[in-house]
Design a protein around this motif. Structure first.
Motif: not given
Length: 212
Positions: A26-35, A108-110, A117-120
């Motif tokens: 459910g996160e930005l780069l959702a890869m639960p198994i790899t994570s 805003f469509g990011a 890169w721009k927020v976190l």
């Protein structure tokens, strides 16, 4: 030793920390198994005491630099020890970023990489600077420990010229040097973090005309 190890560990550890902070379900780069797999490897490396890790990876060190002893060889275990340390702390600071900013960027469509890169990263940068400060201080201590296994540096001087020859004055000088260096690194890191934090606060403070 500390400078090169910190540089390599930073280049690998920060992206790794970002991945760990954004790759669960459910996160930005959702890869639960790899994570989970990457997280388990990071936890395993953090669980091994440094001096044991340095000895355990002698074959890897010898393969990378051609020798298991010496200053160049010490960089390998220092780097491997620092990467999971930096990654986990970077992950923590990124997770502390206000999720409202992330949702606003999404509105805003990011895309995920733009949000990272721009927020976190900008919002967590003061904390990341402190993470690197702690990493450097830890590596200074670790670099003294590798002197026990032929890693060179202040630890080697303390053991060879201080402890082995029972020269207390040499030991005292080494201890004072380590304390002074650590204090200077801590003060400089905190100063940079405060400067960056002030810029972040100023950037995020709404202008008076925007409140009307």
């Amino acid at each position: 030793m500390v400078g090169i190890a910190t540089l390599i560990a930073t280049v690998i550890g920060i992206p790794l920390g970002v991945f760990l902070a954004t790759s669960k379900r459910g996160e930005l780069l959702a890869m639960p198994i790899t994570s989970r797999i990457v997280g388990a490897i990071v936890n395993a490396l953090r669980a091994i005491p440094f001096i044991i890790l340095a000895v355990y990876i002698f074959p890897i060190t010898r393969w990378v630099v051609g020798s298991a002893i010496g200053t160049a060889a010490a960089i390998v275990p220092l780097t491997i020890a620092a990467i999971p340390f930096i990654a986990r702390l970077v992950e923590t600071h990124i997770r502390e970023v206000d999720q409202g900013l992330v949702e606003a960027a999404r509105a805003f469509g990011a895309n995920p990489f733009q949000i990272i890169w721009k927020v976190l990263l900008p919002e967590s940068l003061p904390g990341i600077v402190l993470v690197l400060t702690l990493a450097i201080i830890s590596l200074i201590g670790f670099s003294a420990m590798v002197g026990a296994i032929g890693g060179g540096g202040l630890g080697d001087v303390a053991l060879r010229w201080g402890y082995a020859q029972n020269k207390i004055d040499v030991m005292n000088v080494i201890v004072v040097l380590l304390i002074v260096v650590n204090q200077l690194v801590q003060m400089f890191g905190e100063y940079i973090s405060r400067r960056i934090n002030k810029r972040v606060i100023i950037r995020n403070t709404p202008k008076p005309d925007s409140l009307s």
